[in-house]
Design a protein around this motif. Structure first.
Motif, PDB file in Angstrom:
ATOM      1  N   PHE A 170       0.827  -1.204   0.000  1.00 11.87           N
ATOM      2  CA  PHE A 170       0.000   0.000   0.000  1.00 11.87           C
ATOM      3  C   PHE A 170       0.865   1.260   0.000  1.00 11.87           C
ATOM      4  N   THR A 171       2.053   1.168   0.577  1.00 12.07           N
ATOM      5  CA  THR A 171       2.977   2.297   0.642  1.00 12.07           C
ATOM      6  C   THR A 171       3.943   2.325  -0.533  1.00 12.07           C
ATOM      7  N   THR A 172       4.489   1.169  -0.896  1.00  9.74           N
ATOM      8  CA  THR A 172       5.532   1.134  -1.929  1.00  9.74           C
ATOM      9  C   THR A 172       4.975   1.311  -3.332  1.00  9.74           C
ATOM     10  N   LEU A 173       3.754   0.830  -3.597  1.00  8.83           N
ATOM     11  CA  LEU A 173       3.234   0.905  -4.958  1.00  8.83           C
ATOM     12  C   LEU A 173       3.031   2.351  -5.397  1.00  8.83           C
ATOM     13  N   THR A 174       2.712   3.228  -4.440  1.00 11.63           N
ATOM     14  CA  THR A 174       2.580   4.652  -4.768  1.00 11.63           C
ATOM     15  C   THR A 174       3.858   5.428  -4.460  1.00 11.63           C
ATOM     16  N   ASP A 175       4.973   4.708  -4.277  1.00 10.43           N
ATOM     17  CA  ASP A 175       6.297   5.321  -4.151  1.00 10.43           C
ATOM     18  C   ASP A 175       6.375   6.296  -2.984  1.00 10.43           C
ATOM     19  N   TYR A 176       5.898   5.833  -1.814  1.00  8.48           N
ATOM     20  CA  TYR A 176       5.959   6.617  -0.583  1.00  8.48           C
ATOM     21  C   TYR A 176       5.308   7.992  -0.805  1.00  8.48           C
ATOM     22  N   ALA A 177       5.981   9.097  -0.419  1.00  2.38           N
ATOM     23  CA  ALA A 177       5.339  10.418  -0.559  1.00  2.38           C
ATOM     24  C   ALA A 177       6.387  11.495  -0.811  1.00  2.38           C
ATOM     25  N   GLY A 178       7.051  11.420  -1.930  1.00  2.75           N
ATOM     26  CA  GLY A 178       7.998  12.458  -2.313  1.00  2.75           C
ATOM     27  C   GLY A 178       9.415  12.167  -1.892  1.00  2.75           C
ATOM     28  N   ASN A 179      10.311  13.104  -2.187  1.00  2.59           N
ATOM     29  CA  ASN A 179      11.739  12.927  -1.945  1.00  2.59           C
ATOM     30  C   ASN A 179      12.252  13.680  -0.728  1.00  2.59           C
ATOM     31  N   VAL A 180      11.352  14.142   0.138  1.00  3.38           N
ATOM     32  CA  VAL A 180      11.799  14.772   1.375  1.00  3.38           C
ATOM     33  C   VAL A 180      12.110  13.692   2.405  1.00  3.38           C
ATOM     34  N   ILE A 181      12.864  14.059   3.443  1.00  3.10           N
ATOM     35  CA  ILE A 181      13.219  13.086   4.479  1.00  3.10           C
ATOM     36  C   ILE A 181      12.019  12.786   5.368  1.00  3.10           C
ATOM     37  N   ASN A 182      11.393  13.828   5.907  1.00  2.93           N
ATOM     38  CA  ASN A 182      10.270  13.665   6.837  1.00  2.93           C
ATOM     39  C   ASN A 182       8.947  13.653   6.072  1.00  2.93           C
ATOM     40  N   ASP A 183       8.772  12.640   5.231  1.00  2.00           N
ATOM     41  CA  ASP A 183       7.567  12.552   4.404  1.00  2.00           C
ATOM     42  C   ASP A 183       6.408  11.888   5.130  1.00  2.00           C
ATOM     43  N   TRP A 184       6.629  11.334   6.313  1.00  2.00           N
ATOM     44  CA  TRP A 184       5.660  10.474   6.988  1.00  2.00           C
ATOM     45  C   TRP A 184       4.879  11.174   8.096  1.00  2.00           C
ATOM     46  N   LEU A 185       5.129  12.469   8.359  1.00  2.00           N
ATOM     47  CA  LEU A 185       4.501  13.136   9.500  1.00  2.00           C
ATOM     48  C   LEU A 185       2.983  13.153   9.385  1.00  2.00           C
ATOM     49  N   LEU A 186       2.453  13.223   8.180  1.00  2.68           N
ATOM     50  CA  LEU A 186       1.035  12.975   7.943  1.00  2.68           C
ATOM     51  C   LEU A 186       0.957  11.611   7.252  1.00  2.68           C
ATOM     52  N   GLY A 187       0.436  10.625   7.982  1.00  4.76           N
ATOM     53  CA  GLY A 187       0.503   9.231   7.543  1.00  4.76           C
ATOM     54  C   GLY A 187      -0.104   8.978   6.184  1.00  4.76           C
ATOM     55  N   TYR A 188       0.550   8.126   5.401  1.00  2.46           N
ATOM     56  CA  TYR A 188       0.038   7.737   4.089  1.00  2.46           C
ATOM     57  C   TYR A 188       0.033   6.228   3.906  1.00  2.46           C
ATOM     58  N   GLY A 189       0.242   5.485   5.002  1.00  2.00           N
ATOM     59  CA  GLY A 189       0.219   4.038   4.933  1.00  2.00           C
ATOM     60  C   GLY A 189       1.229   3.422   5.880  1.00  2.00           C
ATOM     61  N   PRO A 190       1.176   2.102   6.057  1.00  2.00           N
ATOM     62  CA  PRO A 190       2.082   1.415   6.977  1.00  2.00           C
ATOM     63  C   PRO A 190       3.410   1.072   6.310  1.00  2.00           C
ATOM     64  N   PHE A 191       4.337   0.596   7.124  1.00  2.00           N
ATOM     65  CA  PHE A 191       5.655   0.248   6.604  1.00  2.00           C
ATOM     66  C   PHE A 191       5.924  -1.249   6.767  1.00  2.00           C
ATOM     67  N   ARG A 192       6.796  -1.651   7.666  1.00  2.00           N
ATOM     68  CA  ARG A 192       7.266  -3.037   7.697  1.00  2.00           C
ATOM     69  C   ARG A 192       6.161  -4.022   8.083  1.00  2.00           C
ATOM     70  N   THR A 193       6.025  -5.062   7.260  1.00  2.00           N
ATOM     71  CA  THR A 193       5.058  -6.121   7.531  1.00  2.00           C
ATOM     72  C   THR A 193       5.465  -7.385   6.788  1.00  2.00           C
ATOM     73  N   ASN A 194       5.144  -8.545   7.362  1.00  2.00           N
ATOM     74  CA  ASN A 194       5.309  -9.803   6.623  1.00  2.00           C
ATOM     75  C   ASN A 194       4.280  -9.843   5.502  1.00  2.00           C
ATOM     76  N   GLN A 195       4.690 -10.378   4.351  1.00  2.00           N
ATOM     77  CA  GLN A 195       3.777 -10.370   3.212  1.00  2.00           C
ATOM     78  C   GLN A 195       4.124 -11.444   2.194  1.00  2.00           C
ATOM     79  N   ILE A 196       3.127 -11.810   1.422  1.00  2.00           N
ATOM     80  CA  ILE A 196       3.282 -12.643   0.227  1.00  2.00           C
ATOM     81  C   ILE A 196       2.627 -11.873  -0.909  1.00  2.00           C
ATOM     82  N   SER A 197       3.373 -11.618  -1.978  1.00  2.00           N
ATOM     83  CA  SER A 197       2.819 -10.798  -3.054  1.00  2.00           C
ATOM     84  C   SER A 197       3.213 -11.350  -4.413  1.00  2.00           C
ATOM     85  N   TYR A 198       2.456 -10.932  -5.409  1.00  2.00           N
ATOM     86  CA  TYR A 198       2.789 -11.274  -6.795  1.00  2.00           C
ATOM     87  C   TYR A 198       2.587 -10.037  -7.653  1.00  2.00           C
ATOM     88  N   THR A 199       3.578  -9.741  -8.506  1.00  2.00           N
ATOM     89  CA  THR A 199       3.516  -8.603  -9.409  1.00  2.00           C
ATOM     90  C   THR A 199       3.580  -9.085 -10.848  1.00  2.00           C
TER      91      THR A 199
END
Length: 355
Positions: A158-187
């Motif tokens: 949910f976070t990586t497919l939309t390429d996080y939120a820009g090229n600033v360092i503190n891009d997460w102060l207003l949340g846009y999705g979760p980060f580390r999680t166990n997953q199984i995916s197919y692309t």
């Protein structure tokens, strides 16, 4: 007579030694051929063949030092969100990337381990030990991938497919999705820049699944010469709610790129693992302008239905190859865990050596 006997004995000894050497010749072992490390340019710069195999390996990482000041970027040692002193973090990140070609596609194993030394603060730390400083050793990413199939632990699709939120360092102060999680995916990667991804995720913290029903994420993207368009949706199976985001990146010129993203969640009153902004909707936008080959300007603006607002801008400068210095300025307003929701300005400075 004595002289004759001595000469005869000497001749006999010499003959005996000569016959022994003739029967058992000395064999000098041939040296083993040396295996030199060969570069592997199939997957990009920095890969080399592991000797005796067809697997290519890249070792990389960075050393980083961060300094934050202000109520929104300083160290929250009292847990009140006021940032009463400097925030500082020293990090060593080690990355390994092993790849090889198989009949089923590219086989990859990737891992990143972070070693952190932090100024303690409830906003910043992965782990809090109740002391002014904390040492953290943790796995940031670890997964295997065969073709489009991936299994392991990394940031949520949910976070990586939309390429996080820009090229600033503190891009997460207003949340846009979760980060580390166990997953199984197919692309699936098709022609003409189209790609689609589906993932089953475990969640983290209070959003970790508590039965056999996983969180489900799905999204698509289209990459063209003008830029990229992305959309993703996710179902939080713990709270039985969903969230979605869409983003567009536009290449204005070779030096300027602009982007905009919008998010929506199904119920603003129910906690949502994926829609972690306030209210039912949120918007983000920004861009990057390259001043020259070594310097770029980056900006992000974010606002949600809870009237939370964040503005971030920085200048990233590559001082010498591989060494970056990035000063950043951040303004926040109405974010409850920062400065009691009041408007606040903070500064941030990052030094980083990539290798």
């Amino acid at each position: 007579m004595r002289k004759s006997l001595m000469l005869a004995a000497l001749a006999a000894s010499t003959a005996s030694i000569g016959s022994a050497y003739a029967a058992d010749p000395t064999v000098i072992a041939e040296p083993e051929p040396a295996e030199f490390v060969k570069t592997c340019d199939v997957y990009g710069v920095g890969f080399f063949y592991i000797p005796g195999t067809e697997t290519c390996l890249r070792l990389s990482g960075y050393v980083r030092y961060d300094i934050g000041v202000g109520k929104n970027l300083g160290s929250d040692v009292d847990g009140d969100g006021l940032g009463d002193t400097y925030y500082k973090r020293a990090r060593f990140a080690l990355k390994t990337d092993a790849r090889s070609q198989t009949e089923l596609g590219e086989l990859r194993a990737y891992a990143q381990i972070n070693f952190d030394r932090d100024t303690n603060g409830s906003i910043w730390n992965y782990n809090t030990f109740g002391s002014p400083v904390a040492d953290n050793l943790y796995i940031n990413h670890v997964y295997m991938q065969l073709g489009g199939f991936r299994v392991g632990m990394t940031d949520s699709v949910f976070t990586t497919l939309t390429d996080y939120a820009g090229n600033v360092i503190n891009d997460w102060l207003l949340g846009y999705g979760p980060f580390r999680t166990n997953q199984i995916s197919y692309t699936y990667t098709g022609g003409n820049g189209f790609a689609a991804t589906v993932a089953l995720e475990q969640g983290a913290g209070g959003y970790t699944i508590d039965n056999y029903v996983p969180h489900v994420v799905g999204g698509v993207s289209l990459t063209q010469g003008w830029g990229r368009a992305m959309a993703v949706a996710a179902y939080d199976s713990v709270n039985e709610v969903w969230a979605g985001k869409a983003r567009v990146d536009v290449k204005v010129t070779d030096m300027v790129t602009l982007w905009a993203m919008a998010g929506y969640k199904s119920d603003k009153n129910v906690p949502n693992y994926y829609g972690n902004w306030e209210g039912s909707w949120a918007v983000w936008g920004g861009g990057t302008a390259k001043v020259n080959e070594k310097t770029s300007l980056n900006m992000q603006l974010a606002y949600d239905a809870g009237k939370e607002f964040v503005a971030v801008a920085n200048v990233s400068r590559e001082v010498v190859p591989g060494f970056y210095v990035t000063p950043e300025l951040v303004y926040t307003s109405k974010i409850g865990y920062i400065a009691n929701g009041k408007g606040s300005v903070g500064g941030f400075l990052r030094f980083e050596r990539d290798f």
